[in-house]
Design a protein around this motif. Structure first.
Motif, mmCIF file in Angstrom:
data_model
loop_
_atom_site.group_PDB
_atom_site.id
_atom_site.type_symbol
_atom_site.label_atom_id
_atom_site.label_comp_id
_atom_site.label_asym_id
_atom_site.label_seq_id
_atom_site.Cartn_x
_atom_site.Cartn_y
_atom_site.Cartn_z
ATOM 1 N N ARG A 7 -3.468 -19.789 17.429
ATOM 2 C CA ARG A 7 -4.450 -19.592 17.491
ATOM 3 C C ARG A 7 -5.191 -19.123 16.556
ATOM 4 N N ARG A 8 -4.845 -17.993 17.047
ATOM 5 C CA ARG A 8 -5.344 -16.736 16.751
ATOM 6 C C ARG A 8 -5.242 -16.936 14.397
ATOM 7 N N LYS A 9 -4.152 -17.377 14.220
ATOM 8 C CA LYS A 9 -3.926 -17.459 12.583
ATOM 9 C C LYS A 9 -5.109 -18.676 12.024
ATOM 10 N N LEU A 10 -4.866 -20.079 13.526
ATOM 11 C CA LEU A 10 -5.454 -21.657 12.921
ATOM 12 C C LEU A 10 -7.262 -20.759 13.324
ATOM 13 N N ALA A 11 -7.731 -19.998 13.777
ATOM 14 C CA ALA A 11 -9.147 -19.622 13.762
ATOM 15 C C ALA A 11 -9.302 -18.914 12.470
ATOM 16 N N GLU A 12 -8.457 -17.856 12.103
ATOM 17 C CA GLU A 12 -8.801 -18.170 10.686
ATOM 18 C C GLU A 12 -8.641 -18.958 9.567
ATOM 19 N N LEU A 13 -8.082 -20.193 9.633
ATOM 20 C CA LEU A 13 -8.943 -21.567 9.077
ATOM 21 C C LEU A 13 -9.753 -21.898 9.177
#
Length: 87
Positions: A7-13
């Motif tokens: 979720r954190r990585k996707l939030a960055e995208l």
């Protein structure tokens, strides 16, 4: 990787367009790629640090026409998301 980390990585995208394709690598060496086809809540039993077996959740197994045709997850299996490629 945990769901929280994903979720954190996707939030960055989140600046990317919604129609950006998601692809999966065939292996860690990048020896092939395939688009993501399905996200499946599952159970996972790690056999080693890098591989294991995927099982249906008990609710999904019980919803099948013949639940006994599918192997029940071992008691020490953990909830997981299984990402299925097209190929």
């Amino acid at each position: 990787m945990t769901l929280a980390e994903l979720r954190r990585k996707l939030a960055e995208l989140d600046h990317l367009p919604g129609d950006t394709i998601v692809i999966l690598s065939k292996d860690a060496g990048g020896n092939g790629f395939s688009p993501l086809y399905e996200v499946d809540p599952s159970m996972y039993h790690a056999e080693t640090e890098w591989s294991g077996e995927r099982y249906m959740t008990e609710a999904t197994r019980q919803a099948q026409a013949d639940p006994n045709a599918y192997t029940k997850a071992p008691s020490h299996a953990m909830p997981a998301l299984c990402l299925w490629p097209i190929h």
